[in-house]
Write a protein that holds these residues in place. Structure first.
Motif, PDB file in Angstrom:
ATOM      1  N   GLN A  19      29.513 -27.799 -10.128  1.00 47.71           N
ATOM      2  CA  GLN A  19      28.717 -28.971 -10.515  1.00 47.71           C
ATOM      3  C   GLN A  19      27.304 -28.882  -9.962  1.00 47.71           C
ATOM      4  O   GLN A  19      26.339 -29.142 -10.659  1.00 47.71           O
ATOM      5  CB  GLN A  19      29.330 -30.205  -9.845  1.00 47.71           C
ATOM      6  CG  GLN A  19      30.101 -31.150 -10.711  1.00 47.71           C
ATOM      7  CD  GLN A  19      30.842 -32.091  -9.759  1.00 47.71           C
ATOM      8  OE1 GLN A  19      31.967 -31.794  -9.369  1.00 47.71           O
ATOM      9  NE2 GLN A  19      30.188 -33.165  -9.351  1.00 47.71           N
ATOM     10  N   ASN A  20      27.230 -28.536  -8.656  1.00 46.39           N
ATOM     11  CA  ASN A  20      25.919 -28.461  -8.017  1.00 46.39           C
ATOM     12  C   ASN A  20      25.022 -27.436  -8.680  1.00 46.39           C
ATOM     13  O   ASN A  20      23.846 -27.685  -8.917  1.00 46.39           O
ATOM     14  CB  ASN A  20      26.062 -28.090  -6.532  1.00 46.39           C
ATOM     15  CG  ASN A  20      26.582 -29.249  -5.712  1.00 46.39           C
ATOM     16  OD1 ASN A  20      26.646 -30.367  -6.209  1.00 46.39           O
ATOM     17  ND2 ASN A  20      26.972 -28.975  -4.474  1.00 46.39           N
ATOM     18  N   ILE A  21      25.595 -26.279  -8.986  1.00 54.03           N
ATOM     19  CA  ILE A  21      24.781 -25.240  -9.617  1.00 54.03           C
ATOM     20  C   ILE A  21      24.341 -25.697 -11.002  1.00 54.03           C
ATOM     21  O   ILE A  21      23.184 -25.531 -11.381  1.00 54.03           O
ATOM     22  CB  ILE A  21      25.548 -23.900  -9.668  1.00 54.03           C
ATOM     23  CG1 ILE A  21      25.726 -23.378  -8.230  1.00 54.03           C
ATOM     24  CG2 ILE A  21      24.799 -22.877 -10.516  1.00 54.03           C
ATOM     25  CD1 ILE A  21      26.425 -22.045  -8.125  1.00 54.03           C
ATOM     26  N   GLN A  22      25.261 -26.330 -11.709  1.00 56.70           N
ATOM     27  CA  GLN A  22      24.907 -26.868 -13.029  1.00 56.70           C
ATOM     28  C   GLN A  22      23.730 -27.839 -12.922  1.00 56.70           C
ATOM     29  O   GLN A  22      22.762 -27.743 -13.680  1.00 56.70           O
ATOM     30  CB  GLN A  22      26.125 -27.564 -13.651  1.00 56.70           C
ATOM     31  CG  GLN A  22      25.845 -28.261 -14.967  1.00 56.70           C
ATOM     32  CD  GLN A  22      25.659 -27.276 -16.111  1.00 56.70           C
ATOM     33  OE1 GLN A  22      26.618 -26.680 -16.573  1.00 56.70           O
ATOM     34  NE2 GLN A  22      24.417 -27.102 -16.558  1.00 56.70           N
ATOM     35  N   SER A  23      23.809 -28.767 -11.943  1.00 59.15           N
ATOM     36  CA  SER A  23      22.697 -29.732 -11.869  1.00 59.15           C
ATOM     37  C   SER A  23      21.407 -29.067 -11.428  1.00 59.15           C
ATOM     38  O   SER A  23      20.334 -29.447 -11.886  1.00 59.15           O
ATOM     39  CB  SER A  23      22.983 -30.948 -10.983  1.00 59.15           C
ATOM     40  OG  SER A  23      24.176 -30.852 -10.313  1.00 59.15           O
ATOM     41  N   ILE A  24      21.515 -28.072 -10.548  1.00 62.53           N
ATOM     42  CA  ILE A  24      20.282 -27.388 -10.116  1.00 62.53           C
ATOM     43  C   ILE A  24      19.650 -26.649 -11.302  1.00 62.53           C
ATOM     44  O   ILE A  24      18.429 -26.671 -11.478  1.00 62.53           O
ATOM     45  CB  ILE A  24      20.580 -26.432  -8.937  1.00 62.53           C
ATOM     46  CG1 ILE A  24      20.871 -27.251  -7.667  1.00 62.53           C
ATOM     47  CG2 ILE A  24      19.419 -25.479  -8.700  1.00 62.53           C
ATOM     48  CD1 ILE A  24      21.427 -26.451  -6.503  1.00 62.53           C
ATOM     49  N   LEU A  25      20.484 -26.040 -12.132  1.00 63.64           N
ATOM     50  CA  LEU A  25      19.960 -25.342 -13.313  1.00 63.64           C
ATOM     51  C   LEU A  25      19.294 -26.343 -14.269  1.00 63.64           C
ATOM     52  O   LEU A  25      18.188 -26.100 -14.774  1.00 63.64           O
ATOM     53  CB  LEU A  25      21.075 -24.583 -14.035  1.00 63.64           C
ATOM     54  CG  LEU A  25      21.586 -23.311 -13.336  1.00 63.64           C
ATOM     55  CD1 LEU A  25      22.875 -22.816 -13.981  1.00 63.64           C
ATOM     56  CD2 LEU A  25      20.517 -22.218 -13.354  1.00 63.64           C
ATOM     57  N   ASP A  26      19.963 -27.475 -14.492  1.00 67.92           N
ATOM     58  CA  ASP A  26      19.403 -28.499 -15.380  1.00 67.92           C
ATOM     59  C   ASP A  26      18.065 -29.008 -14.859  1.00 67.92           C
ATOM     60  O   ASP A  26      17.087 -29.120 -15.587  1.00 67.92           O
ATOM     61  CB  ASP A  26      20.372 -29.693 -15.505  1.00 67.92           C
ATOM     62  CG  ASP A  26      21.626 -29.317 -16.276  1.00 67.92           C
ATOM     63  OD1 ASP A  26      21.621 -28.252 -16.935  1.00 67.92           O
ATOM     64  OD2 ASP A  26      22.617 -30.076 -16.200  1.00 67.92           O
ATOM     65  N   GLU A  27      18.103 -29.306 -13.551  1.00 70.94           N
ATOM     66  CA  GLU A  27      16.955 -29.920 -12.903  1.00 70.94           C
ATOM     67  C   GLU A  27      15.736 -28.990 -12.901  1.00 70.94           C
ATOM     68  O   GLU A  27      14.619 -29.426 -13.112  1.00 70.94           O
ATOM     69  CB  GLU A  27      17.420 -30.175 -11.470  1.00 70.94           C
ATOM     70  CG  GLU A  27      16.610 -30.999 -10.568  1.00 70.94           C
ATOM     71  CD  GLU A  27      17.268 -30.905  -9.175  1.00 70.94           C
ATOM     72  OE1 GLU A  27      16.609 -30.393  -8.273  1.00 70.94           O
ATOM     73  OE2 GLU A  27      18.448 -31.307  -9.031  1.00 70.94           O
ATOM     74  N   THR A  28      15.987 -27.696 -12.645  1.00 71.40           N
ATOM     75  CA  THR A  28      14.853 -26.770 -12.515  1.00 71.40           C
ATOM     76  C   THR A  28      14.480 -26.143 -13.849  1.00 71.40           C
ATOM     77  O   THR A  28      13.367 -25.658 -14.015  1.00 71.40           O
ATOM     78  CB  THR A  28      15.182 -25.629 -11.534  1.00 71.40           C
ATOM     79  OG1 THR A  28      16.354 -24.935 -11.997  1.00 71.40           O
ATOM     80  CG2 THR A  28      15.441 -26.156 -10.141  1.00 71.40           C
ATOM     81  N   GLY A  29      15.410 -26.114 -14.792  1.00 78.08           N
ATOM     82  CA  GLY A  29      15.114 -25.527 -16.093  1.00 78.08           C
ATOM     83  C   GLY A  29      15.238 -24.013 -16.137  1.00 78.08           C
ATOM     84  O   GLY A  29      14.846 -23.385 -17.111  1.00 78.08           O
ATOM     85  N   LEU A  30      15.777 -23.412 -15.072  1.00 75.44           N
ATOM     86  CA  LEU A  30      15.962 -21.953 -15.111  1.00 75.44           C
ATOM     87  C   LEU A  30      17.093 -21.613 -16.076  1.00 75.44           C
ATOM     88  O   LEU A  30      18.156 -22.232 -16.036  1.00 75.44           O
ATOM     89  CB  LEU A  30      16.292 -21.402 -13.717  1.00 75.44           C
ATOM     90  CG  LEU A  30      16.432 -19.870 -13.651  1.00 75.44           C
ATOM     91  CD1 LEU A  30      15.056 -19.202 -13.740  1.00 75.44           C
ATOM     92  CD2 LEU A  30      17.136 -19.419 -12.380  1.00 75.44           C
ATOM     93  N   GLU A  31      16.848 -20.640 -16.934  1.00 77.41           N
ATOM     94  CA  GLU A  31      17.925 -20.197 -17.828  1.00 77.41           C
ATOM     95  C   GLU A  31      19.026 -19.582 -16.981  1.00 77.41           C
ATOM     96  O   GLU A  31      18.754 -18.696 -16.170  1.00 77.41           O
ATOM     97  CB  GLU A  31      17.406 -19.136 -18.787  1.00 77.41           C
ATOM     98  CG  GLU A  31      16.825 -19.675 -20.071  1.00 77.41           C
ATOM     99  CD  GLU A  31      16.514 -18.539 -21.027  1.00 77.41           C
ATOM    100  OE1 GLU A  31      17.466 -17.884 -21.510  1.00 77.41           O
ATOM    101  OE2 GLU A  31      15.323 -18.291 -21.254  1.00 77.41           O
ATOM    102  N   PRO A  32      20.277 -20.020 -17.191  1.00 76.21           N
ATOM    103  CA  PRO A  32      21.388 -19.562 -16.353  1.00 76.21           C
ATOM    104  C   PRO A  32      21.506 -18.037 -16.259  1.00 76.21           C
ATOM    105  O   PRO A  32      21.847 -17.514 -15.204  1.00 76.21           O
ATOM    106  CB  PRO A  32      22.618 -20.150 -17.042  1.00 76.21           C
ATOM    107  CG  PRO A  32      22.120 -21.308 -17.818  1.00 76.21           C
ATOM    108  CD  PRO A  32      20.704 -21.018 -18.179  1.00 76.21           C
ATOM    109  N   ARG A  33      21.197 -17.339 -17.352  1.00 73.63           N
ATOM    110  CA  ARG A  33      21.386 -15.882 -17.306  1.00 73.63           C
ATOM    111  C   ARG A  33      20.426 -15.208 -16.314  1.00 73.63           C
ATOM    112  O   ARG A  33      20.600 -14.042 -15.973  1.00 73.63           O
ATOM    113  CB  ARG A  33      21.226 -15.274 -18.700  1.00 73.63           C
ATOM    114  CG  ARG A  33      19.821 -15.388 -19.253  1.00 73.63           C
ATOM    115  CD  ARG A  33      19.787 -15.008 -20.730  1.00 73.63           C
ATOM    116  NE  ARG A  33      18.538 -15.445 -21.330  1.00 73.63           N
ATOM    117  CZ  ARG A  33      17.597 -14.604 -21.752  1.00 73.63           C
ATOM    118  NH1 ARG A  33      17.761 -13.310 -21.651  1.00 73.63           N
ATOM    119  NH2 ARG A  33      16.486 -15.087 -22.283  1.00 73.63           N
TER     120      ARG A  33
END
Ligand code: C2E
Ligand code: CA
Ligand code: CA
Ligand code: CA
Length: 277
Positions: free
Chosen positions: A130-144
């Motif tokens: 969950q935390n990683i998901q929100s950090i990705l959403d929040e920062t806009g970094l593409e997960p790959r």
């Protein structure tokens, strides 16, 4: 002799007390370091030696201690793990690394992965995914573009749980890399059970690779195995051109080490990226 023995003992116990006091002090300071914004990230480039491109950056934490100066992670990560402080610290690292990665991406520096070290304790946290998901959403970094470096020690724990967690992470779209590969005591069977993308061969096999046939054999065996399992591969701790050429000949193309660059703060990396062809 008796007296000396006693003195020695006294001395020893004083040292231990001093250590214990210092550790307590360090723990208190570590608790405050996040609020006081005393951590910084340095990054070390990962290079494809065939194309010459920087393919990734490993985020490495440092503590800008007000009195002791810049502290290496070996001086506080173990304590952070013991006290559980690694969880909020690790979350800070993830957020900062994703922010920096996103900034580089906007400057046109990507495709470049940001590799983040994940402690076992962090991995076991229930809210990790969950935390990683929100950090990705929040920062806009593409997960790959986010790569998580975990060590083989995860293989010593409940396999189903670990596989489930890794699968959730892979579903987010992030990459998984096994750090310090070859130094763990676990059986290699986890390689077929775990959804992982990359092996990172430990520095200890690289140091003497040009002179020690055993190290060379181990590294070629790992390379052959990574190839047949279709895993990506990187070596760490490349310090000399001889090592680079040797590893290249063995079939390893992605490298990280002082030969290419030390870990650097963002401002110096921006300069390095400007000059990098
Ligand atoms: P690591 O993940 O194996 O990171 C590689 C370490 O080797 C880094 O040390 C790096 O500076 C060093 N290194 C890189 N190239 C060379 C080389 O060519 N020669 C030599 N001799 N050393 C090289 P550093 O930055 O002191 O980090 C030490 C360890 O602390 C890391 O080992 C990692 O286990 C841990 N660590 C660092 N940052 C974090 C973090 O954000 N979270 C967690 N959980 N652990 C971290
Ligand atoms: Ca690492
Ligand atoms: Ca490593
Ligand atoms: Ca290591």
């Amino acid at each position: 002799i008796k007296e000396r023995g006693k003195n020695n003992y006294q001395f020893f116990s004083d040292v231990m007390n001093e250590d214990a006091v210092q550790n307590l002090q360090l723990e208190r300071e570590l608790r405050k370091a996040l609020e006081r914004d005393e951590f910084i990230l340095h990054y070390q480039p990962q290079v494809n030696v065939v194309t010459g491109q920087i393919t990734g950056m490993e985020a490495l934490i440092r503590w800008q201690h007000p009195v002791r100066g810049l502290l290496s992670p070996i001086h506080f990560i173990p304590l952070a793990e013991e006290t559980g402080l690694i969880v909020p610290i690790g979350e800070w690292v993830l957020r900062k690394a994703c922010q920096d990665g996103c900034r580089w991406s906007k400057l046109g520096r990507l495709p470049m992965r940001i590799a983040v070290n994940l402690s076992l304790i962090q991995f076991q946290e229930e809210t990790l995914v969950q935390n990683i998901q929100s950090i990705l959403d929040e920062t806009g970094l593409e997960p790959r573009f986010l790569e998580l470096e975990i060590t083989e020690s995860i293989a010593m724990h409940n396999v189903e749980q670990v596989v489930a967690k890794l699968e959730q992470l892979v579903k987010l779209g992030v990459q998984i890399s096994i750090d310090d590969f070859g130094t763990g005591f676990s059986s290699l069977s986890y390689l077929k059970k775990f959804p992982i993308h990359k092996l990172k061969i430990d520095r200890s096999f690289i140091t003497d690779i040009t002179s020690d046939p055993d190290d060379a054999s181990i590294v070629s065996a790992i390379i052959a195995m990574a190839n047949s399992l279709k895993l990506n591969l990187i070596v760490e701790g490349v310090e000399t051109e001889d090592q680079q050429f040797y590893l290249h000949r063995l079939g390893c193309f992605e490298m990280q080490g002082y030969l290419f660059s030390r870990p650097l703060p963002v401002s110096l990396l921006d300069q390095l990226l400007e000059q990098w062809v």
